[in-house]
Design a protein around this motif. Structure first.
Motif, mmCIF file in Angstrom:
data_model
loop_
_atom_site.group_PDB
_atom_site.id
_atom_site.type_symbol
_atom_site.label_atom_id
_atom_site.label_comp_id
_atom_site.label_asym_id
_atom_site.label_seq_id
_atom_site.Cartn_x
_atom_site.Cartn_y
_atom_site.Cartn_z
ATOM 1 N N LEU A 221 36.887 50.233 34.256
ATOM 2 C CA LEU A 221 36.658 50.131 32.804
ATOM 3 C C LEU A 221 37.433 51.217 32.054
ATOM 4 N N TYR A 222 37.343 52.480 32.526
ATOM 5 C CA TYR A 222 38.044 53.584 31.867
ATOM 6 C C TYR A 222 39.561 53.375 31.932
ATOM 7 N N GLN A 223 40.019 52.904 33.069
ATOM 8 C CA GLN A 223 41.468 52.655 33.222
ATOM 9 C C GLN A 223 41.935 51.587 32.230
ATOM 10 N N VAL A 224 41.127 50.539 32.085
ATOM 11 C CA VAL A 224 41.477 49.449 31.167
ATOM 12 C C VAL A 224 41.522 49.977 29.726
ATOM 13 N N ARG A 225 40.572 50.838 29.379
ATOM 14 C CA ARG A 225 40.533 51.408 28.026
ATOM 15 C C ARG A 225 41.752 52.286 27.756
ATOM 16 N N GLU A 226 42.185 52.978 28.799
ATOM 17 C CA GLU A 226 43.310 53.900 28.668
ATOM 18 C C GLU A 226 44.633 53.159 28.460
ATOM 19 N N LEU A 227 44.719 51.995 29.101
ATOM 20 C CA LEU A 227 45.957 51.221 28.986
ATOM 21 C C LEU A 227 45.973 50.556 27.613
ATOM 22 N N LYS A 228 47.020 50.750 26.874
ATOM 23 C CA LYS A 228 47.062 50.201 25.509
ATOM 24 C C LYS A 228 47.183 48.672 25.567
ATOM 25 N N ARG A 229 48.089 48.220 26.427
ATOM 26 C CA ARG A 229 48.354 46.783 26.511
ATOM 27 C C ARG A 229 48.306 46.388 27.984
ATOM 28 N N ILE A 230 47.646 45.277 28.284
ATOM 29 C CA ILE A 230 47.597 44.867 29.689
ATOM 30 C C ILE A 230 48.391 43.575 29.850
ATOM 31 N N ASP A 231 49.593 43.695 30.401
ATOM 32 C CA ASP A 231 50.382 42.480 30.632
ATOM 33 C C ASP A 231 49.965 41.864 31.981
ATOM 34 N N THR A 232 50.570 40.749 32.295
ATOM 35 C CA THR A 232 50.156 40.018 33.504
ATOM 36 C C THR A 232 50.335 40.865 34.752
ATOM 37 N N LYS A 233 51.446 41.609 34.814
ATOM 38 C CA LYS A 233 51.718 42.432 36.008
ATOM 39 C C LYS A 233 50.632 43.507 36.163
ATOM 40 N N THR A 234 50.287 44.150 35.045
ATOM 41 C CA THR A 234 49.256 45.196 35.099
ATOM 42 C C THR A 234 47.924 44.594 35.536
ATOM 43 N N LYS A 235 47.631 43.394 35.040
ATOM 44 C CA LYS A 235 46.369 42.752 35.389
ATOM 45 C C LYS A 235 46.298 42.484 36.902
ATOM 46 N N THR A 236 47.388 41.990 37.447
ATOM 47 C CA THR A 236 47.386 41.711 38.896
ATOM 48 C C THR A 236 47.267 43.029 39.678
ATOM 49 N N ASP A 237 47.895 44.094 39.171
ATOM 50 C CA ASP A 237 47.794 45.410 39.837
ATOM 51 C C ASP A 237 46.364 45.951 39.779
ATOM 52 N N LEU A 238 45.722 45.770 38.620
ATOM 53 C CA LEU A 238 44.327 46.231 38.488
ATOM 54 C C LEU A 238 43.437 45.476 39.477
ATOM 55 N N CYS A 239 43.637 44.162 39.564
ATOM 56 C CA CYS A 239 42.828 43.349 40.497
ATOM 57 C C CYS A 239 43.066 43.795 41.937
ATOM 58 N N ALA A 240 44.336 43.963 42.301
ATOM 59 C CA ALA A 240 44.659 44.327 43.692
ATOM 60 C C ALA A 240 44.114 45.714 44.033
ATOM 61 N N SER A 241 44.219 46.657 43.085
ATOM 62 C CA SER A 241 43.769 48.025 43.356
ATOM 63 C C SER A 241 42.244 48.098 43.433
ATOM 64 N N PHE A 242 41.565 47.372 42.545
ATOM 65 C CA PHE A 242 40.098 47.333 42.599
ATOM 66 C C PHE A 242 39.642 46.692 43.909
ATOM 67 N N GLN A 243 40.240 45.538 44.222
ATOM 68 C CA GLN A 243 39.840 44.809 45.439
ATOM 69 C C GLN A 243 40.037 45.675 46.682
ATOM 70 N N GLN A 244 41.175 46.367 46.724
ATOM 71 C CA GLN A 244 41.470 47.221 47.880
ATOM 72 C C GLN A 244 40.396 48.301 48.045
ATOM 73 N N ALA A 245 40.016 48.938 46.919
ATOM 74 C CA ALA A 245 39.016 50.005 46.976
ATOM 75 C C ALA A 245 37.671 49.457 47.458
ATOM 76 N N ALA A 246 37.232 48.341 46.884
ATOM 77 C CA ALA A 246 35.927 47.768 47.245
ATOM 78 C C ALA A 246 35.911 47.342 48.712
ATOM 79 N N LEU A 247 36.982 46.686 49.153
ATOM 80 C CA LEU A 247 36.999 46.158 50.526
ATOM 81 C C LEU A 247 37.117 47.270 51.562
#
Ligand code: KG4
Ligand code: ZN
Length: 344
Positions: A221-247
């Motif tokens: 959530l904090y990372q998303v707030r910090e990013l001014k604009r979330i393009d498709t590439k950033t979104k996929t990176d956020l998903c991959a990084s979150f998933q990696q941490a949880a798994l």
């Protein structure tokens, strides 16, 4: 051979199945998913779930019986999920099961939903060697359990706050993805870089076998707030990084539990274990750290909510001489594993 009709209505799937014998065999399994009804709300809307269960439960039961080419006359016992889950949703399944049990004079076996997720593994692997360490990762629960036999389940650890599936669903929501979030995150994560953002791995090296996912969700959530604009590439990176941490947390802790308790088998269950990345990470970790252990990863239809798993758990209970009486079955929305002996 014992034949059981099983009913599951704890969340947003109305399901019925016919199972028989030991080793257990699934004769029919019918699942009516309500996902489309809840999408508009971004999560499960309890009242909508209860109404849909009411409308669907009898047709789903009829379909399960007809697909199994059987009738209630040939059913020995009825099994139903008594908890954990949404109270209004659970009540539909439990009251339908009680009515059938009372009117037909058949035993009613109450089954813990999480026990169902664990027992789904015995369908393909009835001879998996004990002790077994089972990871159950669902929308409402994240639990590590130990089985020395099929009779008793000991909880080794569980989440102290959000469940793993809940974290997937909440992160998906803040990225404006559709419900349920888990499959969407997995889909986008495939195109993302898991090292793009360094999210915390809560409690990963903690001595306890408990989990915590709320901090990870907040970090996203904090990372998303910090990013001014979330393009498709950033979104996929956020998903991959979150998933990696949880798994990573799920895999590391499961391996630690298995080593500590000298497990000869590891079981996976619950909706999050539909995740292909979790499956491959777990396979790799077991091959590397516990090469002599057996890993059971049920097919997709058996890891997300279904009634076959409830029926299979009930077959073992029935064989142990615990048939159950409808008068003693109570809905328990907060039911935990290992405490269900007082029921049925
Ligand atoms: O076991 P389940 O069907 O219902 C409960 O008992 O809660 O699990 C549902 C959960 C949801 O949180 C959903 O987002 C998650 O499982 N899920 C996944 C995937 N498929 C379902 N999470 C991660 N990756 C997936 N592919
Ligand atoms: Zn479930």
């Amino acid at each position: 051979m014992t034949r059981i009709l099983a009913i599951e209505s704890s969340c947003d799937e109305t399901a019925a199945a016919v199972v028989e014998g030991l080793p257990p065999r699934v004769i029919s399994s019918v699942i009516s998913s309500q996902i489309d009804l809840h999408k508009a709300y971004g999560g499960v809307y309890p009242e909508v779930a209860s109404r849909a269960h009411t409308e669907r439960i009898l047709p789903v039961i009829e379909e399960a019986l007809s697909k199994a080419r059987t009738t209630m006359a040939k059913i020995d016992a009825i099994a139903v999920t008594y908890g954990p889950g949404l109270i209004g949703a659970l009540l539909i399944g439990v009251n339908t099961a009680k009515a059938l049990s009372y009117s037909l004079g058949k035993p009613l076996i109450p089954v813990n939903h999480l026990e169902g997720h664990i027992f789904a593994n015995f369908i393909e692997h009835p001879n998996a060697p004990f002790p077994i360490v089972a990871l159950t990762v669902a929308g409402g629960h994240t639990t590590l359990a130990l089985l020395h036999d099929t009779k008793r389940i000991k909880v080794l650890g569980q989440t102290l706050d959000d469940a793993a599936g809940e974290a997937f669903d909440k992160v998906a929501k803040l990225l404006c993805l559709t419900y349920p979030g888990g499959p969407e995150i997995e889909r986008l994560a495939k195109r993302g870089n898991p090292d793009a953002f360094r999210f915390p791995r809560p409690m990963i090296d903690d001595a306890s076998l408990d989990f915590s996912f709320a901090g990870l969700k907040t970090a996203v959530l904090y990372q998303v707030r910090e990013l001014k604009r979330i393009d498709t590439k950033t979104k996929t990176d956020l998903c991959a990084s979150f998933q990696q941490a949880a798994l990573e947390v799920l895999v590391r802790k499961t391996i630690r539990a298995a080593k500590k308790h000298q497990a000869r088998s590891l079981f996976l269950g619950g909706g999050v274990s539909a995740n292909q990345k979790l499956r491959s990470m777990m396979r790799k970790a077991v091959a590397q750290d516990l090469p002599d252990a057996f890993l059971s990863v049920p097919p997709l239809a058996l890891v997300t909510d279904n009634a076959a798993m409830i029926g299979v758990a009930a077959l073992y209970r029935y064989a142990q001489g615990r048939p159950g009486n409808w008068r003693r079955v109570r809905v328990d929305p907060n039911a935990s594993l290992g405490r269900n002996d007082r029921l049925g």
